[in-house]
Design an enzyme around this catalytic site. Structure first.
Site, PDB file in Angstrom:
ATOM      1  N   SER A   1      -5.220   2.686   4.147  1.00  0.00           N
ATOM      2  CA  SER A   1      -5.314   2.147   2.788  1.00  0.00           C
ATOM      3  C   SER A   1      -5.455   0.616   2.835  1.00  0.00           C
ATOM      4  O   SER A   1      -6.244   0.027   2.084  1.00  0.00           O
ATOM      5  CB  SER A   1      -4.066   2.556   1.992  1.00  0.00           C
ATOM      6  OG  SER A   1      -4.023   1.894   0.761  1.00  0.00           O
TER       7      SER A   1
ATOM      8  N   LYS B   1       0.798  -1.237   0.000  1.00  0.00           N
ATOM      9  CA  LYS B   1       0.000   0.000   0.000  1.00  0.00           C
ATOM     10  C   LYS B   1       0.826   1.280   0.000  1.00  0.00           C
ATOM     11  O   LYS B   1       0.338   2.351   0.382  1.00  0.00           O
ATOM     12  CB  LYS B   1      -1.000   0.058   1.185  1.00  0.00           C
ATOM     13  CG  LYS B   1      -1.904  -1.123   1.354  1.00  0.00           C
ATOM     14  CD  LYS B   1      -2.441  -1.694   0.081  1.00  0.00           C
ATOM     15  CE  LYS B   1      -3.412  -0.826  -0.663  1.00  0.00           C
ATOM     16  NZ  LYS B   1      -3.744  -1.453  -1.985  1.00  0.00           N
TER      17      LYS B   1
ATOM     18  N   LYS C   1      -6.105   0.375  -7.420  1.00  0.00           N
ATOM     19  CA  LYS C   1      -4.981   1.244  -7.037  1.00  0.00           C
ATOM     20  C   LYS C   1      -5.423   2.682  -7.217  1.00  0.00           C
ATOM     21  O   LYS C   1      -5.793   3.089  -8.321  1.00  0.00           O
ATOM     22  CB  LYS C   1      -3.751   0.967  -7.907  1.00  0.00           C
ATOM     23  CG  LYS C   1      -3.284  -0.479  -7.880  1.00  0.00           C
ATOM     24  CD  LYS C   1      -2.742  -0.904  -6.530  1.00  0.00           C
ATOM     25  CE  LYS C   1      -2.649  -2.420  -6.449  1.00  0.00           C
ATOM     26  NZ  LYS C   1      -2.206  -2.893  -5.130  1.00  0.00           N
TER      27      LYS C   1
HETATM   28  P1  A3P Z   1      -4.873   3.754  -2.440  1.00  0.00           P
HETATM   29  O1  A3P Z   1      -5.573   2.822  -3.370  1.00  0.00           O
HETATM   30  O2  A3P Z   1      -5.199   3.542  -1.009  1.00  0.00           O
HETATM   31  O3  A3P Z   1      -4.982   5.193  -2.855  1.00  0.00           O
HETATM   32  P2  A3P Z   1       0.380  -0.737  -3.580  1.00  0.00           P
HETATM   33  O4  A3P Z   1       0.528  -0.842  -5.046  1.00  0.00           O
HETATM   34  O5  A3P Z   1       1.688  -0.856  -2.852  1.00  0.00           O
HETATM   35  O6  A3P Z   1      -0.690  -1.609  -3.049  1.00  0.00           O
HETATM   36  O7  A3P Z   1      -0.061   0.760  -3.266  1.00  0.00           O
HETATM   37  C1  A3P Z   1      -1.317   1.238  -3.650  1.00  0.00           C
HETATM   38  C2  A3P Z   1      -1.281   2.755  -3.532  1.00  0.00           C
HETATM   39  O8  A3P Z   1      -0.416   3.283  -4.536  1.00  0.00           O
HETATM   40  C3  A3P Z   1      -2.611   3.405  -3.792  1.00  0.00           C
HETATM   41  O9  A3P Z   1      -3.285   3.446  -2.545  1.00  0.00           O
HETATM   42  C4  A3P Z   1      -2.218   4.788  -4.365  1.00  0.00           C
HETATM   43  O10 A3P Z   1      -2.434   5.840  -3.469  1.00  0.00           O
HETATM   44  C5  A3P Z   1      -0.705   4.678  -4.608  1.00  0.00           C
HETATM   45  N1  A3P Z   1      -0.215   5.129  -5.911  1.00  0.00           N
HETATM   46  C6  A3P Z   1       0.944   5.801  -6.093  1.00  0.00           C
HETATM   47  N2  A3P Z   1       1.133   6.085  -7.375  1.00  0.00           N
HETATM   48  C7  A3P Z   1       0.084   5.596  -8.055  1.00  0.00           C
HETATM   49  C8  A3P Z   1      -0.290   5.614  -9.435  1.00  0.00           C
HETATM   50  N3  A3P Z   1       0.490   6.164 -10.357  1.00  0.00           N
HETATM   51  N4  A3P Z   1      -1.474   5.024  -9.778  1.00  0.00           N
HETATM   52  C9  A3P Z   1      -2.263   4.467  -8.830  1.00  0.00           C
HETATM   53  N5  A3P Z   1      -1.958   4.419  -7.501  1.00  0.00           N
HETATM   54  C10 A3P Z   1      -0.796   4.984  -7.121  1.00  0.00           C
END
Ligand code: A3P
Length: 322
Positions: free
Chosen positions: A155, A57, A276
């Site tokens: 998250s 996250k 995401k």
């Molecule tokens: P949220 O869905 O809570 O906003 P991971 O891939 O480690 O699970 O992390 C998910 C998080 O990546 C998302 O949390 C989002 O905020 C963040 N994030 C950062 N850059 C992103 C991007 N380019 N596109 C989508 N999510 C992104």
């Protein structure tokens, strides 16, 4: 002198040396005797050069996607069970051995990409993981992403709700993060999954017990979100990757998604999926305050650690510490 059949011999051996019952896979290329008995078609080049270790996250999928766009970088083949993550060094997969792990990477002769990598965001907080990675991939570089631990916890909670996790649907975020040790097991487990990975300094210190700081890169996940080109340029330098890939041309902010996405045409972008960048209500003020206090000792340790390692202190950390 007396001997017994192999099975009995093994039982006696592990009875005498119980610590060795849990295997630790070494690097076959580190010892010429191992190389001599290894099959000819095998090569240590079929192992990753770097790992994105999480935690979950913090933007790890965005980082994985951006890295995989690079012409000199190749990600692992997807796993039928855990999708883009191999999750070898933590959990049961480790016991499947290194042949199982190597099958996730192309045979070097069949690929022009020099930098193989994998991203398993569950590696970060695993107790045994750093020791295992060190044994198999002593020269690997490790990439960690961090955001405000409170935000990460929230998250994760919403991630579990979106996956219809029974406990996350039944209990409020407040109930989960404040659950005591007498709470039902499922609530404690969810509480730990929300809170434990965010104790960043503790986990990073564990990795530093096994790897020099020069092999570890800590990325501010908020910066990755707001300025991925800058972060990717910096990361390319850390990894020593050639040729340098100009991300300015390949990443563009997508107003609809509210995030940077991959450029796939003149005015077309490919963004990460709906899972995401989820939309959920902002955290209650009382939970913000609770988590600020909860994480304070860990955040103080993180600030010290980042300063010692010569990283700037992220603005979210300064805010969390106010
Ligand atoms: P949220 O869905 O809570 O906003 P991971 O891939 O480690 O699970 O992390 C998910 C998080 O990546 C998302 O949390 C989002 O905020 C963040 N994030 C950062 N850059 C992103 C991007 N380019 N596109 C989508 N999510 C992104």
């Amino acid at each position: 002198l007396q001997t017994v059949p192999p099975l009995q011999l093994a039982e006696q051996y592990f009875h005498r040396f119980p610590d060795e019952a849990d295997p630790i896979w070494g690097n076959p290329c580190a010892d010429h005797r191992h190389m001599q008995i290894w099959a000819k078609e095998k090569s240590c080049d079929q192992l990753p050069k770097f790992l994105v270790i999480g935690p979950q996250k913090t933007g790890t999928t965005a980082l994985y996607t951006f890295l995989a766009m690079h012409p000199a970088i190749l990600a692992n083949y997807p796993s039928p069970e855990t999708f883009e993550e191999v999750q070898f060094f933590n959990g049961k997969n480790y016991y499947k051995g290194i042949d199982w792990y190597m099958k996730f990477f192309p045979v070097p002769a069949n690929s022009s990409a020099k930098f193989l990598f994998e991203k398993s965001a569950t590696y970060f907080e695993g107790d045994v993981v750093p020791r295992r990675v060190r044994a198999l991939l002593p020269a690997a570089k490790l990439v960690i992403t961090i955001i405000s631990p409170s935000k990460r916890a929230y998250s994760w909670y919403h991630h579990m709700r979106a996956h219809s996790d029974h406990t996350a649907l039944l209990y409020s975020f407040h109930q989960v993060i404040t659950a005591s040790d007498t709470a039902p097991r499922a609530v404690r487990s969810l509480r730990n999954k929300c809170l434990v990975p965010g104790m960043y300094a503790r986990h990073i210190e564990r990795w530093l017990n096994h790897f020099p700081s020069s092999q570890i890169n800590i990325i501010d996940g908020e910066e990755l979100r707001s300025d991925p080109v800058y972060v990717m340029n910096d990361l390319q330098r850390f990894l020593g990757i050639q040729p340098f890939y100009n991300y300015t041309e390949h990443l563009r902010f997508d107003k609809r998604k509210g995030f940077f996405c991959q450029v796939v045409g003149e005015d077309r972008t490919k963004c990460l999926g709906r899972g995401k960048g989820r939309i959920y209500p902002s955290m209650n003020e009382s939970d913000v305050k609770y988590l600020k206090e909860f994480y304070q000792p860990y955040n103080i340790a993180l600030e010290k650690l980042l300063t010692k390692l010569d990283y700037p202190v992220p603005s979210w950390l300064e805010e969390d510490l106010q």
